[in-house]
Design an enzyme around this catalytic site. Structure first.
Site, PDB file in Angstrom:
ATOM      1  N   MET A  84       0.784  -1.004  -0.107  1.00 46.99           N
ATOM      2  CA  MET A  84      -0.080   0.312   0.091  1.00 46.99           C
ATOM      3  C   MET A  84       1.160   1.170   0.062  1.00 46.99           C
ATOM      4  O   MET A  84       1.862   1.259   0.406  1.00 46.99           O
ATOM      5  CB  MET A  84      -0.963  -0.252   1.194  1.00 46.99           C
ATOM      6  CG  MET A  84      -2.023  -1.089   1.177  1.00 46.99           C
ATOM      7  SD  MET A  84      -2.899  -1.055   2.748  1.00 46.99           S
ATOM      8  CE  MET A  84      -1.653  -1.635   3.871  1.00 46.99           C
ATOM      9  N   SER A 112       5.362  -1.059  -1.282  1.00 40.94           N
ATOM     10  CA  SER A 112       4.787  -0.235  -2.424  1.00 40.94           C
ATOM     11  C   SER A 112       5.932   0.857  -2.953  1.00 40.94           C
ATOM     12  O   SER A 112       6.611   1.470  -2.266  1.00 40.94           O
ATOM     13  CB  SER A 112       3.572   0.601  -2.069  1.00 40.94           C
ATOM     14  OG  SER A 112       3.044   1.305  -3.240  1.00 40.94           O
ATOM     15  N   GLN A 132       6.940  -4.051  -4.343  1.00 36.89           N
ATOM     16  CA  GLN A 132       6.047  -3.887  -5.471  1.00 36.89           C
ATOM     17  C   GLN A 132       6.105  -2.637  -6.528  1.00 36.89           C
ATOM     18  O   GLN A 132       6.319  -1.528  -6.034  1.00 36.89           O
ATOM     19  CB  GLN A 132       4.594  -3.753  -4.681  1.00 36.89           C
ATOM     20  CG  GLN A 132       3.255  -3.654  -5.799  1.00 36.89           C
ATOM     21  CD  GLN A 132       2.856  -2.442  -6.010  1.00 36.89           C
ATOM     22  OE1 GLN A 132       2.719  -1.480  -4.987  1.00 36.89           O
ATOM     23  NE2 GLN A 132       2.618  -1.809  -7.091  1.00 36.89           N
ATOM     24  N   TYR A 134       4.698  -0.790 -10.189  1.00 36.91           N
ATOM     25  CA  TYR A 134       3.835  -0.578 -11.576  1.00 36.91           C
ATOM     26  C   TYR A 134       4.835  -0.524 -12.656  1.00 36.91           C
ATOM     27  O   TYR A 134       5.714  -0.093 -12.616  1.00 36.91           O
ATOM     28  CB  TYR A 134       2.770   0.511 -11.202  1.00 36.91           C
ATOM     29  CG  TYR A 134       1.694   0.496 -10.042  1.00 36.91           C
ATOM     30  CD1 TYR A 134       0.599  -0.301 -10.358  1.00 36.91           C
ATOM     31  CD2 TYR A 134       2.273   1.191  -9.011  1.00 36.91           C
ATOM     32  CE1 TYR A 134      -0.087  -0.258  -9.211  1.00 36.91           C
ATOM     33  CE2 TYR A 134       1.164   1.237  -8.096  1.00 36.91           C
ATOM     34  CZ  TYR A 134      -0.134   0.383  -8.176  1.00 36.91           C
ATOM     35  OH  TYR A 134      -0.962   0.528  -6.916  1.00 36.91           O
ATOM     36  N   THR A 160       2.274  -5.232 -10.039  1.00 35.69           N
ATOM     37  CA  THR A 160       0.740  -5.181  -9.941  1.00 35.69           C
ATOM     38  C   THR A 160       0.123  -4.702 -11.545  1.00 35.69           C
ATOM     39  O   THR A 160       0.482  -3.953 -11.972  1.00 35.69           O
ATOM     40  CB  THR A 160       0.390  -3.978  -8.904  1.00 35.69           C
ATOM     41  OG1 THR A 160       0.934  -4.226  -7.405  1.00 35.69           O
ATOM     42  CG2 THR A 160      -1.101  -3.651  -9.028  1.00 35.69           C
ATOM     43  N   ARG A 169     -13.174   5.900  -7.645  1.00 38.01           N
ATOM     44  CA  ARG A 169     -13.322   6.180  -6.146  1.00 38.01           C
ATOM     45  C   ARG A 169     -14.354   7.329  -5.743  1.00 38.01           C
ATOM     46  O   ARG A 169     -13.448   8.516  -5.777  1.00 38.01           O
ATOM     47  CB  ARG A 169     -11.924   5.652  -5.249  1.00 38.01           C
ATOM     48  CG  ARG A 169     -11.389   4.562  -5.897  1.00 38.01           C
ATOM     49  CD  ARG A 169      -9.879   4.530  -5.043  1.00 38.01           C
ATOM     50  NE  ARG A 169      -9.214   3.481  -6.102  1.00 38.01           N
ATOM     51  CZ  ARG A 169      -7.824   3.401  -5.950  1.00 38.01           C
ATOM     52  NH1 ARG A 169      -7.098   4.098  -5.256  1.00 38.01           N
ATOM     53  NH2 ARG A 169      -7.147   2.471  -6.985  1.00 38.01           N
ATOM     54  N   LYS A 229       0.585  -9.471  -9.353  1.00 40.18           N
ATOM     55  CA  LYS A 229      -0.647  -9.280  -8.226  1.00 40.18           C
ATOM     56  C   LYS A 229      -1.696  -8.508  -8.945  1.00 40.18           C
ATOM     57  O   LYS A 229      -1.599  -7.610  -9.792  1.00 40.18           O
ATOM     58  CB  LYS A 229      -0.195  -7.972  -7.329  1.00 40.18           C
ATOM     59  CG  LYS A 229      -1.021  -7.755  -6.423  1.00 40.18           C
ATOM     60  CD  LYS A 229      -0.638  -6.653  -5.194  1.00 40.18           C
ATOM     61  CE  LYS A 229      -1.569  -6.207  -4.090  1.00 40.18           C
ATOM     62  NZ  LYS A 229      -2.532  -5.192  -4.758  1.00 40.18           N
ATOM     63  N   HIS A 253      -7.584  -5.836  -5.783  1.00 36.40           N
ATOM     64  CA  HIS A 253      -7.167  -4.740  -5.456  1.00 36.40           C
ATOM     65  C   HIS A 253      -8.233  -4.112  -4.237  1.00 36.40           C
ATOM     66  O   HIS A 253      -8.374  -2.801  -4.096  1.00 36.40           O
ATOM     67  CB  HIS A 253      -7.062  -3.629  -6.525  1.00 36.40           C
ATOM     68  CG  HIS A 253      -5.907  -2.620  -6.401  1.00 36.40           C
ATOM     69  ND1 HIS A 253      -4.541  -2.840  -7.027  1.00 36.40           N
ATOM     70  CD2 HIS A 253      -5.586  -1.499  -5.725  1.00 36.40           C
ATOM     71  CE1 HIS A 253      -3.763  -1.898  -6.789  1.00 36.40           C
ATOM     72  NE2 HIS A 253      -4.551  -1.128  -5.726  1.00 36.40           N
ATOM     73  N   GLY A 286     -10.071  -8.623   2.105  1.00 34.64           N
ATOM     74  CA  GLY A 286     -11.064  -9.118   2.929  1.00 34.64           C
ATOM     75  C   GLY A 286     -10.410 -10.139   4.117  1.00 34.64           C
ATOM     76  O   GLY A 286     -11.358 -10.459   4.927  1.00 34.64           O
ATOM     77  N   ARG A 308      -5.959  -3.063   4.418  1.00 36.19           N
ATOM     78  CA  ARG A 308      -6.283  -2.130   5.355  1.00 36.19           C
ATOM     79  C   ARG A 308      -6.024  -2.138   6.830  1.00 36.19           C
ATOM     80  O   ARG A 308      -5.659  -1.261   7.239  1.00 36.19           O
ATOM     81  CB  ARG A 308      -7.592  -1.775   4.904  1.00 36.19           C
ATOM     82  CG  ARG A 308      -8.063  -1.192   3.444  1.00 36.19           C
ATOM     83  CD  ARG A 308      -9.595  -1.180   3.126  1.00 36.19           C
ATOM     84  NE  ARG A 308      -9.940  -0.758   1.883  1.00 36.19           N
ATOM     85  CZ  ARG A 308     -10.197  -1.533   0.931  1.00 36.19           C
ATOM     86  NH1 ARG A 308      -9.791  -2.799   1.076  1.00 36.19           N
ATOM     87  NH2 ARG A 308     -10.472  -1.156  -0.225  1.00 36.19           N
TER      88      ARG A 308
HETATM   89  C1  FNR Z   1      -3.799  -0.131  -1.640  1.00 37.44           C
HETATM   90  N1  FNR Z   1      -3.417  -1.327  -2.445  1.00 37.44           N
HETATM   91  C2  FNR Z   1      -2.384  -1.345  -3.290  1.00 37.44           C
HETATM   92  N2  FNR Z   1      -1.933  -2.399  -4.030  1.00 37.44           N
HETATM   93  C3  FNR Z   1      -0.766  -2.061  -4.954  1.00 37.44           C
HETATM   94  O1  FNR Z   1      -0.459  -3.224  -5.463  1.00 37.44           O
HETATM   95  N3  FNR Z   1       0.063  -1.177  -4.725  1.00 37.44           N
HETATM   96  C4  FNR Z   1      -0.171  -0.178  -3.992  1.00 37.44           C
HETATM   97  O2  FNR Z   1       0.473   0.987  -3.729  1.00 37.44           O
HETATM   98  C5  FNR Z   1      -1.560  -0.015  -3.299  1.00 37.44           C
HETATM   99  N4  FNR Z   1      -1.943   0.896  -2.560  1.00 37.44           N
HETATM  100  C6  FNR Z   1      -2.917   1.036  -1.763  1.00 37.44           C
HETATM  101  C7  FNR Z   1      -3.312   1.828  -0.986  1.00 37.44           C
HETATM  102  C8  FNR Z   1      -4.379   1.805  -0.029  1.00 37.44           C
HETATM  103  C9  FNR Z   1      -4.744   2.910   0.865  1.00 37.44           C
HETATM  104  C10 FNR Z   1      -4.925   0.541  -0.027  1.00 37.44           C
HETATM  105  C11 FNR Z   1      -6.245   0.136   1.117  1.00 37.44           C
HETATM  106  C12 FNR Z   1      -4.929  -0.464  -0.988  1.00 37.44           C
HETATM  107  C13 FNR Z   1      -4.221  -2.565  -2.636  1.00 37.44           C
HETATM  108  C14 FNR Z   1      -3.825  -3.570  -1.498  1.00 37.44           C
HETATM  109  O3  FNR Z   1      -2.485  -3.988  -1.826  1.00 37.44           O
HETATM  110  C15 FNR Z   1      -4.776  -4.885  -1.408  1.00 37.44           C
HETATM  111  O4  FNR Z   1      -4.859  -5.335  -2.790  1.00 37.44           O
HETATM  112  C16 FNR Z   1      -5.817  -4.251  -0.628  1.00 37.44           C
HETATM  113  O5  FNR Z   1      -5.966  -3.476   0.188  1.00 37.44           O
HETATM  114  C17 FNR Z   1      -6.758  -5.600  -0.451  1.00 37.44           C
HETATM  115  O6  FNR Z   1      -6.670  -6.074   0.737  1.00 37.44           O
HETATM  116  P1  FNR Z   1      -7.715  -5.640   2.306  1.00 37.44           P
HETATM  117  O7  FNR Z   1      -7.589  -4.135   2.234  1.00 37.44           O
HETATM  118  O8  FNR Z   1      -9.083  -6.081   1.993  1.00 37.44           O
HETATM  119  O9  FNR Z   1      -7.058  -6.415   3.074  1.00 37.44           O
END
Ligand code: FNR
Length: 361
Positions: A84, A112, A132, A134, A160, A169, A229, A253, A286, A308
């Site tokens: 994240m 990240s 991680q 992009y 990712t 969003r 991912k 995601h 989740g 989260r």
């Molecule tokens: C993310 N996620 C995410 N994934 C990724 O590959 N690179 C990133 O930089 C981010 N940034 C990011 C920021 C925030 C605030 C959130 C909530 C999520 C996605 C994350 O890796 C994951 O796939 C999800 O959060 C799903 O898991 P949870 O939150 O349900 O446990």
């Protein structure tokens, strides 16, 4: 402050309220929210509710082992940190605190590329960690980040693939969410320059034209194992394997990208079948309970990742809060394993789970 938030959360789900009580509303919704109608966000949790456990009894399990390996890396808990961006939004100690808590928990921290701390700074605090990325239109910068991660000791590169564009969003639009002044993404500075570094939305210009050829390029460019991912379709899992991926991270995601995308756990069985042991399969989305971990493992995941809850724990109580999130999951998993007669987390049988509908007619 919300009175309940002052009480120590007794499970991971309660960390959401604890975080809500301490972060500004717009920021909370940025973290908690999903795309459009948030169908996929809800489906991630609902999918776990579609399975029931069939425990075995009288097996004399006293101290079950929660240890396994992921991509050959030993972990004491099959729950990793999903990548994240910008942990500093949750707490000033940011990724340094989360990485240290993950180390303490004996698990892998995935950093990240949109982190608020420099790769090298986090590496110094982390145990085993993945990096991680992009795919950026500037392949040179993509590779530069990979090389930095390699040099700093990353155990894997996670690519990712589900963000060719940003999901819609709506809470962020409604709130006109903007990053606080001074927010930076130090690992991406060479791309954007200091002045733009706080603009998440300007930064999120990843290469939308990404194809499987780019995965082949990445896997050929690094010695590190590559995790892909954001896979939901079994055909894509196969493509990932054929283009060199060593692990597949089943994920929508966190419901933040394509809304109405299938829940991660719902997508898992077909992906596991398609991969057929040619790569490890992990899952995020989740996961909040020890029983969620067991369900994912029974359906073929090697491990799961949480997103989260890590930021909620961090917002509520810094490193200690993240450590407690992992402690809670460990305690639940141990209790659940004893109650299921499971001695070893590496040997969770498929027969542990049945569809809820079958069970109740
Ligand atoms: C993310 N996620 C995410 N994934 C990724 O590959 N690179 C990133 O930089 C981010 N940034 C990011 C920021 C925030 C605030 C959130 C909530 C999520 C996605 C994350 O890796 C994951 O796939 C999800 O959060 C799903 O898991 P949870 O939150 O349900 O446990």
């Amino acid at each position: 402050m919300d009175e309940r938030a002052a009480v120590m959360p007794v499970n991971v789900l309660e960390y959401e309220a604890a975080a809500r009580a301490v972060v500004p509303q717009g920021l909370f919704e940025f973290i908690a929210g999903g795309a459009e109608d948030e169908v996929s966000l809800r489906e991630n949790r609902a999918a776990f509710g579609r399975w029931r456990l069939v425990p075995r009894v009288m097996r004399g399990v006293v101290e079950p082992s929660t240890a396994t390996t992921v991509l050959g890396q030993p972990v004491r808990l099959p729950v990793l940190v999903s990548p994240m961006g910008l942990h500093r939004l949750a707490h000033p100690e940011a990724e340094c605190a989360t990485a240290a808590a993950a180390k303490e928990a004996g698990t892998i921290f995935c950093l990240s590329c949109a982190a608020s701390c420099a790769i090298e700074e986090v590496a110094a605090r982390a145990g085993a960690w993945w990096f991680q990325i992009y795919l950026m239109d500037d392949r040179g910068l993509t590779l530069e980040l990979v090389r930095r991660a390699e040099a700093a000791g990353a155990a894997a590169i996670s690519l990712t693939v589900d963000v060719p564009v940003r999901g819609r969003r709506e809470a962020d639009e409604r709130n006109r969410f903007a990053l606080p002044p001074g927010t930076t993404m130090p690992n991406l500075l060479s791309r954007v320059g200091e002045a733009d570094a706080g603009n998440y939305f300007a930064l999120a210009k990843w290469d939308a034209a990404i194809t499987w050829a780019d995965l082949a390029w990445l896997t050929a460019s690094t010695q590190l194992p590559v995790v892909v991912k954001g896979v939901l379709a079994p055909e894509d899992a196969r493509m990932a394997v054929e283009h060199g991926a060593m692990a597949i991270q089943v994920s929508n995601h966190g419901g933040r990208q394509l809304d109405s995308a299938v829940g991660a756990l719902d997508a898992l069985p077909a992906v596991v079948e398609a991969v057929g042991g040619d790569a490890e399969v992990v899952l995020d989305g989740g996961v909040r309970r020890g029983t969620d971990v067991l369900k994912a493992l029974a359906l073929g995941a090697r491990a799961v990742l949480i997103g989260r809850p890590v930021l909620y724990g961090l917002a509520a109580a810094g490193e200690e809060g993240v450590a407690r999130v992992f402690d809670l999951l460990r305690q639940e998993l141990v209790t659940d394993m004893i109650l299921c007669g499971l001695a070893d987390v590496r040997e969770v049988p498929r027969s542990l789970v049945v569809p809820a509908s079958d069970h109740f007619g």
